[in-house]
Write a protein that holds these residues in place. Structure first.
Motif, PDB file in Angstrom:
ATOM      1  N   ALA A   1       0.807  -1.218   0.000  1.00 18.96           N
ATOM      2  CA  ALA A   1       0.000   0.000   0.000  1.00 18.96           C
ATOM      3  C   ALA A   1       0.840   1.267   0.000  1.00 18.96           C
TER       4      ALA A   1
ATOM      5  N   SER B   1      -4.472  -2.134  -6.515  1.00 18.42           N
ATOM      6  CA  SER B   1      -4.456  -0.822  -5.878  1.00 18.42           C
ATOM      7  C   SER B   1      -4.490  -1.000  -4.365  1.00 18.42           C
TER       8      SER B   1
ATOM      9  N   LYS C   1      -6.321   0.124  -1.990  1.00 17.35           N
ATOM     10  CA  LYS C   1      -7.634  -0.093  -1.383  1.00 17.35           C
ATOM     11  C   LYS C   1      -8.239  -1.452  -1.726  1.00 17.35           C
ATOM     12  N   GLU C   2      -7.642  -2.163  -2.684  1.00 15.32           N
ATOM     13  CA  GLU C   2      -8.166  -3.464  -3.100  1.00 15.32           C
ATOM     14  C   GLU C   2      -7.373  -4.644  -2.537  1.00 15.32           C
TER      15      GLU C   2
ATOM     16  N   ALA D   1      -0.498  -3.747   4.076  1.00 17.60           N
ATOM     17  CA  ALA D   1      -1.232  -2.487   4.161  1.00 17.60           C
ATOM     18  C   ALA D   1      -1.394  -2.125   5.632  1.00 17.60           C
TER      19      ALA D   1
ATOM     20  N   TYR E   1      -7.319   1.204   6.285  1.00 15.93           N
ATOM     21  CA  TYR E   1      -7.817   1.341   4.919  1.00 15.93           C
ATOM     22  C   TYR E   1      -9.178   0.672   4.727  1.00 15.93           C
ATOM     23  N   TRP E   2      -9.535  -0.233   5.629  1.00 13.33           N
ATOM     24  CA  TRP E   2     -10.779  -0.992   5.438  1.00 13.33           C
ATOM     25  C   TRP E   2     -11.916  -0.484   6.328  1.00 13.33           C
TER      26      TRP E   2
ATOM     27  N   LYS F   1     -15.465  -0.624   5.203  1.00 17.11           N
ATOM     28  CA  LYS F   1     -16.097  -1.939   5.122  1.00 17.11           C
ATOM     29  C   LYS F   1     -16.250  -2.570   6.497  1.00 17.11           C
TER      30      LYS F   1
ATOM     31  N   GLN G   1      -9.312  11.067   2.117  1.00 10.12           N
ATOM     32  CA  GLN G   1      -8.196  10.164   2.390  1.00 10.12           C
ATOM     33  C   GLN G   1      -7.451   9.904   1.093  1.00 10.12           C
TER      34      GLN G   1
ATOM     35  N   PRO H   1      -3.995   8.974  -1.141  1.00  3.43           N
ATOM     36  CA  PRO H   1      -2.702   8.298  -0.987  1.00  3.43           C
ATOM     37  C   PRO H   1      -1.575   9.323  -0.972  1.00  3.43           C
TER      38      PRO H   1
END
Length: 356
Positions: A38, A77, A79-80, A95, A99-100, A103, A196, A198
């Motif tokens: 990340a 990416s 975020k994925e 990461a 970032y999650w 979710k 947010q 990068p």
């Protein structure tokens, strides 16, 4: 950092521990961890720890366990990364759990928590409290097919770069600011619009006026990204991120297929990376801060009014998020209970700042 420095794991102990698992791994099947990251590997303390891990895995295993690193966006990416590891698109990823949070509301509690804990206390809760059990439970109960382990940690970040001094809460109202994690919720309640971004996009956003201010990381990292060329007021302490954990995620099916020796090698190397990353981060900040004035930077320490405002607002955010999500409450209550117990040790064992 004042407390974690007292609890760094002995390098000799780590060397012995790693050596103890290396011989069996050499006899096992070869393993390649394809690992999107990340943070760019050029960024000290953010991207460099996972490069160190990859180098050590290769050396210790005699080349039988390797990690191939993919820079941000080259394969997946940032975020994925969680979804890619869970689905098996890649077998690992690096990461930070914050970032999650869109979710999984509790994810940021395993990344960085406003007003602590600092690194030593955070690690104590994770490894010897209920932290790691809850950390894995979070992913399992959310339906993610991943094995998680902390693989780096950094000490406090700066809490913002601004174009002008911030002396009172009203000075924040109406600002657009890049902000991360749970601290962003605090800033939003104080009238700040947050995004947010990068790290690689922050300078351009500041330069174009898309944002008015930003926080990102530690002084040595922020300096490399050039924020001081546009905004000159750099505020401390990093109330929003007194310590930040970075995670190695491994697909659970891939983890189950590994030998016990391979698993131990990866876990032990990540624990060694905790030591390496905190030491690297701690060593490089003060030279950059000493040269800040040459770049026209004003280093400011938040006044008591601002710090009290941030803390009061954080307490409101924590209560709201606990009410909204049962698992956030479960983790927050457990961490808070651990910290209340830790207070007895902290208050008696460590010198106050003024006497050092």
């Amino acid at each position: 950092m004042k407390k974690f420095a007292k609890s760094l794991i002995s390098a000799a102990v780590l060397t012995a521990a790693v050596a103890s698992v290396s011989a069996p791994v050499q006899a096992a099947d070869k393993l390649l961890l394809k690992t999107p990251i990340a943070f760019g590997s050029h960024l000290p303390a953010l991207g460099t720890p996972i490069v160190w891990v990859a180098d050590q895995l290769k050396i210790i295993s005699g080349g039988n366990v390797r990690m191939k690193i993919y820079e941000p966006g080259k394969l997946v990416s940032p975020k994925e990364i969680l979804d890619a590891v869970s689905s098996g698109k890649v077998n690992s990823g690096y990461a930070t759990a914050g970032y999650w949070q869109g979710k999984i509301p509790a994810a940021s509690l395993f990344s960085a928590v406003p007003f602590g804990p600092e690194a030593g206390e955070y690690m104590a809760w994770l490894y010897y409290g209920n932290g790691m059990t809850l950390y894995q439970e979070m992913y399992d109960s959310s339906g993610y097919n991943v094995k998680v382990m902390p693989c780096a940690i950094i000490s406090p970040e700066t809490s913002g770069w601004f174009a002008k001094p911030i002396e009172k809460p009203e000075d924040l109202k109406g600002l657009n600011m890049r902000f991360f994690g749970l601290g962003a919720s605090v800033m939003e309640k104080l009238g700040v619009g947050t995004v947010q971004l990068p790290g690689g996009e922050i300078f351009g956003a500041l330069e174009k006026g898309a944002i008015d201010a930003s926080e990102f990381s530690q002084p040595a990292i922020d300096q490399r990204l050039g924020f001081h060329k546009i905004v000159k007021y750099n505020y401390f302490p990093g109330w929003h991120q007194q310590a930040t954990i970075f995670e190695l995620l491994i697909n659970k099916d891939a983890w189950a297929d590994m030998s016990k020796s391979q698993q131990a090698l990866i876990e032990t190397t990540c624990k060694a990376s905790i030591t390496n990353s905190i030491a690297e981060g701690e060593a490089m900040q003060f030279p950059v801060m000493e040269k800040a004035k040459e770049n026209g930077v004003h280093i400011r320490y938040w006044n008591e009014t601002m710090l009290n405002t941030f803390q009061t607002t954080w307490n409101e955010v924590a209560a709201e998020k606990s009410a909204a999500d049962p698992f956030f409450k479960k983790v927050w209550d457990d961490l808070s209970t651990f910290r209340k117990g830790y207070d007895l040790w902290e208050a008696n064992a460590f010198l106050p700042r003024a006497t050092k």
